[in-house]
Design an enzyme around this catalytic site. Structure first.
Site, short mmCIF file in Angstrom:
data_model
loop_
_atom_site.label_atom_id
_atom_site.label_comp_id
_atom_site.label_asym_id
_atom_site.label_seq_id
_atom_site.Cartn_x
_atom_site.Cartn_y
_atom_site.Cartn_z
CG HIS A 47 -6.31 -3.09 8.98
ND1 HIS A 47 -6.42 -2.33 10.12
CD2 HIS A 47 -5.10 -2.78 8.46
CE1 HIS A 47 -5.33 -1.61 10.28
NE2 HIS A 47 -4.51 -1.87 9.28
CD GLU A 66 -8.81 0.58 7.77
OE1 GLU A 66 -8.70 -0.31 8.63
OE2 GLU A 66 -8.20 1.66 7.86
CG ASP A 72 -9.04 -2.51 12.41
OD1 ASP A 72 -8.03 -3.07 11.92
OD2 ASP A 72 -9.51 -1.46 11.94
CG ASP A 120 -0.30 -0.55 2.47
OD1 ASP A 120 0.92 -0.33 2.67
OD2 ASP A 120 -0.99 -1.20 3.26
#
Length: 266
Positions: free
Chosen positions: A143, A148, A141, A72
């Protein structure tokens, strides 16, 4: 899915680096084609990069026949910005090994047409014959990359809005000022990661324990994108004891027993 539980983050890094080196060498034994390696940024892989650099300097591995694709990049952050993922990778890994600059692929978050940049990235991966091994980390979380919670598990490289939690966590790299953190990023999709021949996810520290629990013991679902690793035929999660802290005792013992009889060497 395979779970390897190590004692410390340094043990995780040593195991991950040794596995990557073994895969590079194994491919070189039967073909002259480059090894295609997917790579992450963030705090978790830093120790693995240090170990890979150490192994390179010790003559254990060369990266001259390795092509890399990063997961990314922020949208709108100049490549030369100290917190861009271009800067991160060159400062923490590429500048210290013998990889050819032309073999490094990182998404351009300043491309005039972001959709085309993402499509071209997928095309470049396909042109290499696909990624041999994708290493990644996992967020608190759950991801992977910037996929996400509630991202499609068949998603491909695209632009994604970042959650407030991710922005807050990443603000530590921007002097704690969340206003300086980009709000969107280009990221490979979950489907892009799953298309790799092998996937290696790293998790260290107690803050990752909930994500590890959902990834290993939870349902396969888009709320926890790490759960996608469950369906990969060569999916491996390496974590330390702290990150394994929320697993059931029976789960912990099972994977420790399995690994004791069949250590991660292939």
């Amino acid at each position: 899915m395979r779970l390897v539980i190590e004692n410390t983050p340094k043990d995780v890094a040593r195991r991950a680096a040794a596995y990557i080196v073994a895969q590079i060498k194994a491919k070189a034994e039967y073909t002259s084609s480059p090894f295609v390696l997917g790579l992450p940024t963030g705090s978790t892989p830093l120790e693995t990069y240090k170990e890979l650099i150490r192994l390179h300097k010790a003559g254990e591995v060369s990266f001259r026949n390795v092509i890399t694709f990063n997961m990314d990049e922020y949208v709108g952050l100049p490549e030369e910005h100290p917190e861009s993922y271009h800067s991160f990778m060159w400062n923490n890994f590429f500048s210290h090994v013998d990889i050819k600059p032309e073999n490094v692929n990182i998404l351009n978050g300043n491309a005039p047409d972001l959709a085309k940049e993402c499509a071209d990235y997928e095309a470049r991966i396909a042109e290499t014959g696909g990624i041999d091994l994708f290493m990644g980390g996992v967020g608190e979380d759950g991801h992977i990359a910037f996929n996400e919670p509630f991202s499609s598990l068949s998603s491909r490289t695209r632009e994604k809005a970042l959650t407030q939690d991710t922005i807050i966590v990443n603000s530590r790299f921007f002097g704690g000022d969340i206003s300086l953190v980009p709000k969107t990023a280009l990221t490979v999709g979950v489907g892009t990661v799953l298309s790799a021949k092998r996937v290696l996810i790293l998790a260290t520290g107690a803050k990752k324990a909930r994500a590890v629990r959902h990834g290993v013991e939870g349902a396969y679902c888009h709320q926890w994108t790490i759960s996608a690793l469950q369906v990969h035929p060569n999916g491996i999660l390496i974590c330390d004891d702290d990150a394994a802290g929320e697993l059931r005792v029976a789960t912990y013992r099972y994977f420790k027993d399995i690994e004791g009889h069949n250590p991660l060497t292939k």
